[in-house]
Write a protein that holds these residues in place. Structure first.
Motif, short mmCIF file in Angstrom:
data_model
loop_
_atom_site.label_atom_id
_atom_site.label_comp_id
_atom_site.label_asym_id
_atom_site.label_seq_id
_atom_site.Cartn_x
_atom_site.Cartn_y
_atom_site.Cartn_z
N TYR A 17 7.94 11.04 -9.59
CA TYR A 17 7.09 9.78 -10.24
C TYR A 17 6.95 8.43 -9.63
O TYR A 17 6.44 7.73 -9.72
CB TYR A 17 6.37 9.83 -11.15
N VAL A 18 8.51 8.59 -8.65
CA VAL A 18 8.38 7.15 -8.50
C VAL A 18 8.66 6.82 -6.85
O VAL A 18 8.79 6.25 -6.45
CB VAL A 18 10.00 6.33 -8.47
N MET A 19 8.23 8.36 -6.14
CA MET A 19 7.76 8.04 -5.01
C MET A 19 6.64 7.33 -4.70
O MET A 19 5.60 6.96 -5.14
CB MET A 19 6.57 9.53 -4.34
N GLY A 20 7.21 6.64 -4.19
CA GLY A 20 5.74 5.08 -2.94
C GLY A 20 7.04 3.35 -3.76
O GLY A 20 6.87 2.89 -2.75
N LEU A 21 7.51 4.03 -5.23
CA LEU A 21 7.99 2.74 -5.60
C LEU A 21 9.92 3.18 -4.57
O LEU A 21 10.30 2.26 -4.61
CB LEU A 21 8.76 3.02 -7.22
N ASN A 22 10.44 4.53 -5.01
CA ASN A 22 12.00 4.78 -4.00
C ASN A 22 11.32 6.18 -3.67
O ASN A 22 10.29 6.13 -3.42
CB ASN A 22 12.23 4.97 -5.26
N VAL A 23 12.24 6.41 -2.71
CA VAL A 23 11.97 7.90 -2.31
C VAL A 23 12.61 8.42 -3.65
O VAL A 23 13.32 8.84 -3.97
CB VAL A 23 12.97 7.59 -1.03
N GLU B 189 4.17 -13.86 1.38
CA GLU B 189 2.32 -13.83 2.57
C GLU B 189 2.58 -11.70 2.46
O GLU B 189 1.98 -11.27 2.96
CB GLU B 189 2.72 -14.28 2.98
N GLU B 190 3.63 -11.92 2.81
CA GLU B 190 3.52 -10.32 4.15
C GLU B 190 3.02 -9.17 2.78
O GLU B 190 2.82 -8.56 2.51
CB GLU B 190 4.64 -9.79 4.22
N PHE B 191 4.19 -9.58 1.22
CA PHE B 191 4.05 -8.30 0.63
C PHE B 191 2.56 -8.73 -0.26
O PHE B 191 2.14 -7.59 -0.83
CB PHE B 191 5.31 -9.14 -1.23
N ASN B 192 2.33 -10.33 -0.23
CA ASN B 192 0.36 -10.04 -1.00
C ASN B 192 -0.53 -9.53 -0.04
O ASN B 192 -1.39 -9.11 -0.78
CB ASN B 192 1.03 -11.60 -1.24
N GLU B 193 0.15 -9.43 0.72
CA GLU B 193 -1.09 -8.44 1.59
C GLU B 193 -0.99 -6.98 1.98
O GLU B 193 -1.80 -6.56 2.68
CB GLU B 193 -1.49 -9.58 2.81
N ALA B 194 0.70 -6.70 1.49
CA ALA B 194 0.78 -5.53 1.82
C ALA B 194 -0.75 -4.44 1.56
O ALA B 194 -1.21 -4.52 -0.21
CB ALA B 194 1.89 -5.21 1.58
N SER B 195 -0.88 -3.49 1.87
CA SER B 195 -1.73 -2.62 1.03
C SER B 195 -0.80 -1.84 0.28
O SER B 195 -1.96 -1.33 -0.95
CB SER B 195 -2.55 -1.27 2.44
N LEU B 196 0.18 -1.40 0.20
CA LEU B 196 0.77 -0.68 -0.89
C LEU B 196 0.38 0.76 -1.13
O LEU B 196 0.16 1.03 -2.63
CB LEU B 196 1.53 -1.57 -1.60
N VAL B 197 -0.47 1.32 -0.14
CA VAL B 197 -1.00 2.38 0.02
C VAL B 197 0.30 3.96 -0.42
O VAL B 197 1.18 4.14 0.13
CB VAL B 197 -2.18 3.10 0.61
N HIS B 198 -0.45 4.27 -1.20
CA HIS B 198 1.42 6.16 -1.75
C HIS B 198 0.90 6.73 -0.32
O HIS B 198 0.03 7.47 -0.37
CB HIS B 198 1.05 5.74 -3.11
N ASP B 199 1.90 6.79 0.45
CA ASP B 199 2.21 7.15 1.60
C ASP B 199 3.72 8.93 1.57
O ASP B 199 4.40 8.50 1.57
CB ASP B 199 2.07 6.31 2.78
N LYS B 200 3.11 9.60 0.56
CA LYS B 200 4.03 10.83 0.24
C LYS B 200 4.20 11.50 1.78
O LYS B 200 6.12 11.41 2.00
CB LYS B 200 3.37 11.44 0.03
N ASP B 201 3.60 11.50 2.29
CA ASP B 201 4.18 12.73 4.19
C ASP B 201 5.17 11.25 5.00
O ASP B 201 5.97 11.83 5.66
CB ASP B 201 2.42 12.41 4.61
N GLY B 202 4.21 10.17 4.75
CA GLY B 202 5.39 8.68 5.66
C GLY B 202 6.37 9.00 5.25
O GLY B 202 7.48 9.13 6.20
N ILE B 203 6.16 8.34 4.00
CA ILE B 203 7.89 8.35 3.40
C ILE B 203 9.29 9.34 3.50
O ILE B 203 9.90 9.02 4.06
CB ILE B 203 7.62 7.75 1.53
N ALA B 204 8.85 11.14 3.41
CA ALA B 204 9.40 12.19 4.00
C ALA B 204 9.75 11.58 4.97
O ALA B 204 10.78 12.67 5.43
CB ALA B 204 8.55 13.10 3.50
N LYS B 205 8.54 12.10 5.99
CA LYS B 205 9.15 12.42 7.32
C LYS B 205 9.87 11.00 8.15
O LYS B 205 11.44 11.15 8.64
CB LYS B 205 7.81 11.68 8.19
#
Length: 238
Positions: free
Chosen positions: A167-173, A219-235
Motif C-alpha cells: 500500500y505504500v508503492m509510490g510513497l516508497n518501493v 519548486e520542483e516538488f510543488n510542481e511535480a505530478s506525483l502520479v503513481h507509476d507502479k510499473d516505472g518504479i518496479a522497472k
C-alpha cells in the motif's frame, strides 16, 4: 526517534518526476536512524547508512564516506534505528527466495514494514549505481537507463534494506529494496541479484510506525505530478 520506527524523507514518486535538486541535509536524516538507504543530490549514486555512518556508492565504482553529513543533501532517504526482533542464520540462493524467508520469520508481517540486515560472504551479488541527472527534473527512469552495473563474486559485506508493504508503492518501493557495501567499504550499490556463500547472519525487525517528511519551499516538488507509476518504479528498482 525510538527504535524500529521508519523515518522517510520525500517520496519515490518525486524521484520519478526528477525532484532531486534540493533536499534534506544527511545529518538530519541520521538524527532519525542508523540503518537505511536513499540517494543523493541529482540522484548521483546510491546511499547506504550502516551503523550510523553514511556512504555514497558512485557509478564509477568508488565509495565515499560522508564525513560532513551536514554539508551533503539527500532528495530521498529511508532510515530506522535498527534493533532486530529476530536474528538467525540462513542460506539464500536467490534474491527471489528472500520473501519466503521473511514471511517465515514474520508470518503476520505482510502489511508491516520490515528492516533487514545481512552480514556474511556472498557467492555472487549484482548491483547497479545511478550516475545522476543530466539536467534538473530529469526523471528516474531516464537516469536509471544510464546506470552502471557490477557483479562481485566471493565478497564479504553487508546488505541493508527494507521490505515495504504494497500500500505504500509510490510513497516508497513496495517489496524488498536492498543496498550492499563490501567489508572494506570500497564497492557496493543497489542490489539486483544476490546469492549467499552458505549461511549469512540475518537480522530483521518489524515496524508499525511510519514518519514521513516531504520537502517544503521546493519548486520542483510543488510542481511535480506525483502520479503513481507502479510499473516505472518496479522497472528502475529491480
Amino acid at each position: 526517534m525510538a527504535q524500529n520506527e521508519v523515518y522517510q524523507y520525500s517520496l519515490v514518486s518525486a524521484l520519478m518526476d526528477g525532484v532531486a535538486t534540493h533536499g534534506a541535509p544527511i545529518s538530519r536524516v541520521l538524527d532519525h536512524g542508523d540503518h537505511g538507504l536513499g540517494t543523493f543530490k541529482s540522484m548521483n549514486g546510491e546511499m547506504i547508512v550502516l551503523d550510523g555512518v553514511c556512504y555514497q556508492m558512485k557509478s564509477d565504482g568508488t565509495v565515499e564516506h560522508i564525513h560532513t553529513p551536514s554539508e551533503v543533501i539527500t532528495p530521498f532517504a529511508t532510515v530506522t534505528r535498527f534493533n532486530p526482533d529476530v536474528s538467525t542464520r540462513a542460506t539464500i540462493s536467490n534474491k527471489k527466495d528472500l520473501p519466503a524467508l521473511l514471511s517465515k520469520l514474520f508470518p503476520h508481517g505482510k502489511n508491516h514494514f520490515l528492516a533487514i540486515r545481512m552480514d556474511g560472504t556472498f557467492k555472487r551479488i549484482k548491483v547497479r549505481t545511478a550516475g545522476g541527472q543530466c539536467f534538473p527534473r530529469e526523471g528516474m527512469v531516464a537516469v536509471a537507463g544510464r546506470q552502471a552495473t557490477n557483479t562481485f563474486e566471493a565478497v564479504k559485506g553487508t546488505v541493508i534494506g527494507f521490505r515495504c508493504p504494497a500500500y505504500v508503492m509510490g510513497l516508497n518501493v513496495a517489496g524488498e529494496h536492498l543496498h550492499f557495501i563490501d567489508e572494506e567499504r570500497q564497492k557496493g550499490g543497489h542490489i539486483l541479484e544476490f546469492e549467499t556463500e552458505g549461511d549469512v547472519e540475518v537480522g530483521v525487525s518489524l515496524m508499525s510506525k511510519f514518519h514521513l517528511e516531504v520537502p517544503t519551499e521546493d519548486e520542483e516538488f510543488n510542481e511535480a505530478s506525483l502520479v503513481h507509476d507502479k510499473d516505472g518504479i518496479a522497472k528502475v528498482e529491480g
